[in-house]
Structures are given as structure tokens and as C-alpha cells.
Scaffold this motif. Sequence first.
Motif, PDB file in Angstrom:
ATOM      1  N   ALA A  13       0.842  -1.194   0.000  1.00  0.00           N
ATOM      2  CA  ALA A  13       0.000   0.000   0.000  1.00  0.00           C
ATOM      3  C   ALA A  13       0.881   1.249   0.000  1.00  0.00           C
ATOM      4  O   ALA A  13       1.885   1.310   0.714  1.00  0.00           O
ATOM      5  CB  ALA A  13      -0.926  -0.005   1.204  1.00  0.00           C
ATOM      6  N   SER A  84       0.150   5.758  -5.150  1.00  0.00           N
ATOM      7  CA  SER A  84      -0.606   5.737  -3.890  1.00  0.00           C
ATOM      8  C   SER A  84      -1.604   4.586  -3.874  1.00  0.00           C
ATOM      9  O   SER A  84      -2.781   4.753  -3.530  1.00  0.00           O
ATOM     10  CB  SER A  84      -1.339   7.071  -3.698  1.00  0.00           C
ATOM     11  OG  SER A  84      -0.431   8.148  -3.687  1.00  0.00           O
ATOM     12  N   LYS A  86      -3.844   1.404  -3.073  1.00  0.00           N
ATOM     13  CA  LYS A  86      -4.573   0.988  -1.877  1.00  0.00           C
ATOM     14  C   LYS A  86      -4.959  -0.485  -2.010  1.00  0.00           C
ATOM     15  O   LYS A  86      -5.096  -0.992  -3.135  1.00  0.00           O
ATOM     16  CB  LYS A  86      -5.839   1.824  -1.726  1.00  0.00           C
ATOM     17  CG  LYS A  86      -5.615   3.316  -1.719  1.00  0.00           C
ATOM     18  CD  LYS A  86      -6.944   4.059  -1.704  1.00  0.00           C
ATOM     19  CE  LYS A  86      -6.739   5.557  -1.732  1.00  0.00           C
ATOM     20  NZ  LYS A  86      -8.034   6.297  -1.706  1.00  0.00           N
ATOM     21  N   SER A 123      -1.668  -4.663   2.448  1.00  0.00           N
ATOM     22  CA  SER A 123      -1.793  -3.604   3.478  1.00  0.00           C
ATOM     23  C   SER A 123      -0.656  -3.670   4.484  1.00  0.00           C
ATOM     24  O   SER A 123       0.126  -4.591   4.506  1.00  0.00           O
ATOM     25  CB  SER A 123      -3.135  -3.748   4.184  1.00  0.00           C
ATOM     26  OG  SER A 123      -3.239  -5.016   4.754  1.00  0.00           O
TER      27      SER A 123
END
Length: 123
Positions: A13, A84, A86, A123
Motif C-alpha cells: 500500500a 498511492s 490501496k 496492506s
Amino acid sequence: VQLQASGGGLVQAGGSLRLSCAASGRTFSSYAMGWFRQAPGKEREFVAGINWSGSVKGYPDSVKGRFTISRDNAKNTMYLQMTSLKPEDTAVYYCTAADSSYYYARRDEVDYWGQGTQVTVSS
């Protein structure tokens, strides 16, 4: 039109990836292109679109400001720069093209689909 996507992979992430889509079979600069993605258990969704010249681009709110679509007509290649990242960006990403030279954002406007490339964001 044949489309070959590449560049997927596993990233943490906040990281970045660049997808490429090499096209063949027709004059590359004559058609609009785009990227769609499909996460497990979800509908395939629009990610980014670009017209024949690269002068018109569009994104959904979910990726706007983080993803950038571009194309190099001299190299018959389209790109998707993703930053960026996610965990919710995890999906199979598909390269697409349409017989129209105008920008598109709907699945029913796609005439050609490439094979997908997996993007996994941890993550």
C-alpha cells in the motif's frame, strides 16, 4: 485488434506500478483505449480512458489524482501509471480498445479486450 497487457504484480500500500498495453492489428492511433478492472466478487469497472490522440482522458473518482493514463502512438502502447495504491485497488486489470476514436467509459462501448494482468496491493 490484439491487446497484450503487462506490468502487474504485488506491491505494498502506498506504492506504485505501471501497466502497459501493447496493441497490434490496426492503426493504433485510430482508436480510443481504456482500462477496466475486476476484483473478486465484484463487477468489472472502468478505471481510465483516453481518446485516439491522448488529448481527452477520464477517470472515476475512486482513482482520480492517483492514476494516469497515457499512450504513445509511435510505439503502439498505452500505459496506466498507478500511484498511492490501496488494498482496494487489488484486481485484474484489463486493457481495452474501441473502434471509435472517441473517449469511452462504459463496458458496452468496448470492442476489444486484452487478457488481464493481476495487481495485488498488500496492506
